[in-house]
Motif scaffolding. Structure first.
Motif, PDB file in Angstrom:
ATOM      1  N   MET A  79      -7.641  -0.281  -4.185  1.00  0.00           N
ATOM      2  CA  MET A  79      -6.465  -0.064  -5.025  1.00  0.00           C
ATOM      3  C   MET A  79      -6.769  -0.411  -6.482  1.00  0.00           C
ATOM      4  O   MET A  79      -6.333   0.293  -7.395  1.00  0.00           O
ATOM      5  N   VAL A 126      -0.008  -6.397  -1.885  1.00  0.00           N
ATOM      6  CA  VAL A 126      -1.216  -6.420  -1.055  1.00  0.00           C
ATOM      7  C   VAL A 126      -1.985  -7.709  -1.305  1.00  0.00           C
ATOM      8  O   VAL A 126      -2.457  -8.356  -0.359  1.00  0.00           O
ATOM      9  N   PHE A 177       0.829  -1.198   0.000  1.00  0.00           N
ATOM     10  CA  PHE A 177       0.000   0.000   0.000  1.00  0.00           C
ATOM     11  C   PHE A 177       0.872   1.259   0.000  1.00  0.00           C
ATOM     12  O   PHE A 177       0.553   2.245  -0.669  1.00  0.00           O
ATOM     13  N   LEU A 232      -9.071  -3.030   1.035  1.00  0.00           N
ATOM     14  CA  LEU A 232      -7.959  -2.207   0.563  1.00  0.00           C
ATOM     15  C   LEU A 232      -7.563  -2.606  -0.853  1.00  0.00           C
ATOM     16  O   LEU A 232      -7.310  -1.741  -1.705  1.00  0.00           O
TER      17      LEU A 232
END
Length: 131
Positions: free
Chosen positions: A124, A72, A40, A120
């Protein structure tokens, strides 16, 4: 007089195995969290560079962004696989010891971080598609 401590004749034998499994899942959580955090950070650093006028237009390659997404994704995959392995081991352990399964703090942390990591990753991927 010699007792074999590999079975569950003593209450401490069950606890020993349960705590060993908890330490293992905690190590996987730590490793996965490091991968997720590092990925990240790479992703956001290059997103930030795009906002600076000196770098605008000079950063056309998506490779650093893809590296961040891959890190990630690896962290999330490892965490999900480790959680599955932990659950499988604990269920077998509880069946052998004739105990009822109970949710540990380690399991709760692993599940929560898996959800955070997945969200997350989705963020992304959506952000990557916009640029």
């Amino acid at each position: 007089m010699n007792k074999d401590f590999t079975d569950f004749e003593t209450p401490i034998a069950y606890d020993r195995d349960r705590f060993a499994a908890d330490r293992t899942i905690l190590a996987w959580i730590r490793t996965s969290l490091a991968l997720i955090g590092f990925g990240f950070s790479i992703f956001e650093f290059f997103q930030y560079l795009k906002t600076i006028d000196d770098f605008n237009g000079k950063l056309s390659a998506k490779s650093p962004h893809h590296l961040g997404v891959i890190l990630v994704a690896l962290g999330v995959i490892f965490l999900i696989l480790a959680t599955g392995e932990y659950l499988s081991f604990i269920r077998k352990l509880d069946q052998k010891a004739h105990k009822k399964f109970h949710v540990s703090t380690s399991l709760a942390a692993s599940l929560l971080l898996s959800i955070v990591g997945l969200s997350l990753l989705v963020h992304m991927l959506i952000t990557l598609e916009m640029y």
